[in-house]
Design a protein around this motif. Structure first.
Motif, PDB file in Angstrom:
ATOM      1  N   TYR A   8       0.840  -1.050   0.065  1.00  0.00           N
ATOM      2  CA  TYR A   8      -0.006   0.075  -0.146  1.00  0.00           C
ATOM      3  C   TYR A   8       0.960   1.315  -0.021  1.00  0.00           C
ATOM      4  CZ  TYR A   8      -4.272  -2.773   0.620  1.00  0.00           C
ATOM      5  OH  TYR A   8      -5.401  -3.474   0.718  1.00  0.00           O
ATOM      6  N   ILE A   9       1.927   1.284   0.694  1.00  0.00           N
ATOM      7  CA  ILE A   9       2.743   2.417   0.801  1.00  0.00           C
ATOM      8  C   ILE A   9       3.449   2.411  -0.611  1.00  0.00           C
ATOM      9  CG2 ILE A   9       5.064   3.163   1.727  1.00  0.00           C
ATOM     10  CD1 ILE A   9       4.067   2.298   4.578  1.00  0.00           C
ATOM     11  N   ALA A  10       3.887   1.477  -1.218  1.00  0.00           N
ATOM     12  CA  ALA A  10       4.353   1.659  -2.474  1.00  0.00           C
ATOM     13  C   ALA A  10       3.517   2.039  -3.584  1.00  0.00           C
ATOM     14  CB  ALA A  10       4.875   0.120  -3.154  1.00  0.00           C
ATOM     15  N   HIS A  11       2.321   1.953  -3.289  1.00  0.00           N
ATOM     16  CA  HIS A  11       1.152   2.447  -4.353  1.00  0.00           C
ATOM     17  C   HIS A  11       0.742   3.750  -4.180  1.00  0.00           C
ATOM     18  CE1 HIS A  11       0.437  -1.789  -5.865  1.00  0.00           C
ATOM     19  NE2 HIS A  11       0.743  -0.896  -6.977  1.00  0.00           N
ATOM     20  N   GLY A  12       1.531   4.390  -3.024  1.00  0.00           N
ATOM     21  CA  GLY A  12       1.250   5.942  -2.725  1.00  0.00           C
ATOM     22  C   GLY A  12       0.422   6.201  -1.555  1.00  0.00           C
ATOM     23  N   ALA A  13      -0.017   5.300  -0.919  1.00  0.00           N
ATOM     24  CA  ALA A  13      -0.752   5.513   0.360  1.00  0.00           C
ATOM     25  C   ALA A  13       0.048   6.334   1.348  1.00  0.00           C
ATOM     26  CB  ALA A  13      -1.436   4.493   0.775  1.00  0.00           C
ATOM     27  N   SER A  14      -0.721   6.931   2.128  1.00  0.00           N
ATOM     28  CA  SER A  14      -0.116   7.537   3.500  1.00  0.00           C
ATOM     29  C   SER A  14       0.276   6.438   4.397  1.00  0.00           C
ATOM     30  CB  SER A  14      -1.077   8.697   4.045  1.00  0.00           C
ATOM     31  OG  SER A  14      -2.266   8.069   4.543  1.00  0.00           O
ATOM     32  N   VAL A  15       1.147   6.604   5.290  1.00  0.00           N
ATOM     33  CA  VAL A  15       1.248   5.626   6.444  1.00  0.00           C
ATOM     34  C   VAL A  15       0.191   5.181   7.108  1.00  0.00           C
ATOM     35  CG1 VAL A  15       2.701   4.915   8.375  1.00  0.00           C
ATOM     36  CG2 VAL A  15       3.817   6.149   6.510  1.00  0.00           C
ATOM     37  N   ALA A  16      -0.555   6.307   7.718  1.00  0.00           N
ATOM     38  CA  ALA A  16      -1.953   5.838   8.327  1.00  0.00           C
ATOM     39  C   ALA A  16      -2.813   5.165   7.511  1.00  0.00           C
ATOM     40  CB  ALA A  16      -2.353   7.215   8.862  1.00  0.00           C
ATOM     41  N   GLY A  17      -3.074   5.462   6.231  1.00  0.00           N
ATOM     42  CA  GLY A  17      -4.119   4.868   5.438  1.00  0.00           C
ATOM     43  C   GLY A  17      -3.453   3.425   4.989  1.00  0.00           C
ATOM     44  N   ALA A  18      -2.157   3.535   4.679  1.00  0.00           N
ATOM     45  CA  ALA A  18      -1.622   1.859   4.296  1.00  0.00           C
ATOM     46  C   ALA A  18      -1.928   0.927   5.676  1.00  0.00           C
ATOM     47  CB  ALA A  18      -0.323   2.218   4.232  1.00  0.00           C
ATOM     48  N   VAL A  19      -1.680   1.497   6.769  1.00  0.00           N
ATOM     49  CA  VAL A  19      -1.972   0.736   8.108  1.00  0.00           C
ATOM     50  C   VAL A  19      -3.353   0.225   8.013  1.00  0.00           C
ATOM     51  CG1 VAL A  19      -1.866   0.826  10.492  1.00  0.00           C
ATOM     52  CG2 VAL A  19       0.166   1.677   9.287  1.00  0.00           C
ATOM     53  N   ARG A  20      -4.283   0.982   7.939  1.00  0.00           N
ATOM     54  CA  ARG A  20      -5.820   0.885   7.938  1.00  0.00           C
ATOM     55  C   ARG A  20      -5.939  -0.195   6.699  1.00  0.00           C
ATOM     56  NH1 ARG A  20      -6.425   6.223   8.972  1.00  0.00           N
ATOM     57  NH2 ARG A  20      -6.747   6.629   6.898  1.00  0.00           N
ATOM     58  N   GLU A  21      -5.669  -0.081   5.611  1.00  0.00           N
ATOM     59  CA  GLU A  21      -5.858  -0.935   4.499  1.00  0.00           C
ATOM     60  C   GLU A  21      -5.409  -2.272   4.818  1.00  0.00           C
ATOM     61  OE1 GLU A  21      -7.954  -0.614   2.223  1.00  0.00           O
ATOM     62  OE2 GLU A  21      -8.560   1.528   2.885  1.00  0.00           O
ATOM     63  N   ALA A  22      -3.955  -2.286   5.426  1.00  0.00           N
ATOM     64  CA  ALA A  22      -3.213  -3.621   5.580  1.00  0.00           C
ATOM     65  C   ALA A  22      -3.901  -4.446   6.566  1.00  0.00           C
ATOM     66  CB  ALA A  22      -1.693  -3.400   5.835  1.00  0.00           C
ATOM     67  N   GLN A  23      -4.368  -3.664   7.690  1.00  0.00           N
ATOM     68  CA  GLN A  23      -5.122  -4.504   8.904  1.00  0.00           C
ATOM     69  C   GLN A  23      -6.462  -4.747   8.289  1.00  0.00           C
ATOM     70  OE1 GLN A  23      -5.364  -1.288  11.669  1.00  0.00           O
ATOM     71  NE2 GLN A  23      -3.754  -2.222  13.020  1.00  0.00           N
ATOM     72  N   ALA A  24      -7.153  -4.304   7.505  1.00  0.00           N
ATOM     73  CA  ALA A  24      -8.434  -4.799   6.951  1.00  0.00           C
ATOM     74  C   ALA A  24      -8.265  -5.933   5.905  1.00  0.00           C
ATOM     75  CB  ALA A  24      -9.107  -3.551   6.003  1.00  0.00           C
ATOM     76  N   TYR A  25      -7.304  -5.791   5.086  1.00  0.00           N
ATOM     77  CA  TYR A  25      -6.726  -6.753   4.266  1.00  0.00           C
ATOM     78  C   TYR A  25      -6.518  -8.285   4.786  1.00  0.00           C
ATOM     79  CZ  TYR A  25      -3.691  -9.892   1.393  1.00  0.00           C
ATOM     80  OH  TYR A  25      -3.303 -11.047   0.761  1.00  0.00           O
ATOM     81  N   THR A  26      -5.776  -7.810   6.197  1.00  0.00           N
ATOM     82  CA  THR A  26      -5.142  -8.959   7.032  1.00  0.00           C
ATOM     83  C   THR A  26      -6.473  -9.871   7.663  1.00  0.00           C
ATOM     84  OG1 THR A  26      -3.040  -8.150   7.205  1.00  0.00           O
ATOM     85  CG2 THR A  26      -3.665  -9.749   8.808  1.00  0.00           C
ATOM     86  N   ALA A  27      -7.173  -9.022   8.264  1.00  0.00           N
ATOM     87  CA  ALA A  27      -8.253  -9.374   9.094  1.00  0.00           C
ATOM     88  C   ALA A  27      -9.463 -10.088   8.214  1.00  0.00           C
ATOM     89  CB  ALA A  27      -8.998  -8.203   9.669  1.00  0.00           C
ATOM     90  N   LYS A  28      -9.566  -9.596   6.930  1.00  0.00           N
ATOM     91  CA  LYS A  28     -10.463 -10.366   5.927  1.00  0.00           C
ATOM     92  C   LYS A  28      -9.681 -11.656   5.619  1.00  0.00           C
ATOM     93  CE  LYS A  28     -13.485  -9.731   2.136  1.00  0.00           C
ATOM     94  NZ  LYS A  28     -13.988  -8.743   1.103  1.00  0.00           N
TER      95      LYS A  28
END
Length: 53
Positions: A8-28
């Protein structure tokens, strides 16, 4: 989760946004995991692509 976060960070997301998305991905992935035989649960890493779930 670390590889999802890095992606997510490599695709340009902010760190906070990347953490949120990574957590959602992992939880799913964990929520949709499968037990093959009597072994441990295997995360469904493609759960994000299924709209039925």
């Amino acid at each position: 989760m670390s590889s999802a976060l890095a992606g997510y960070i490599a695709h340009g997301a902010s760190v906070a946004g990347a953490v949120r998305e990574a957590q959602a991905y992992t939880a799913k992935a964990i929520h949709n995991s499968r037990r093959l035989g009597m072994g441990q649960l295997i995360p469904d890493r493609l759960a994000w692509s299924s709209k039925a779930r």
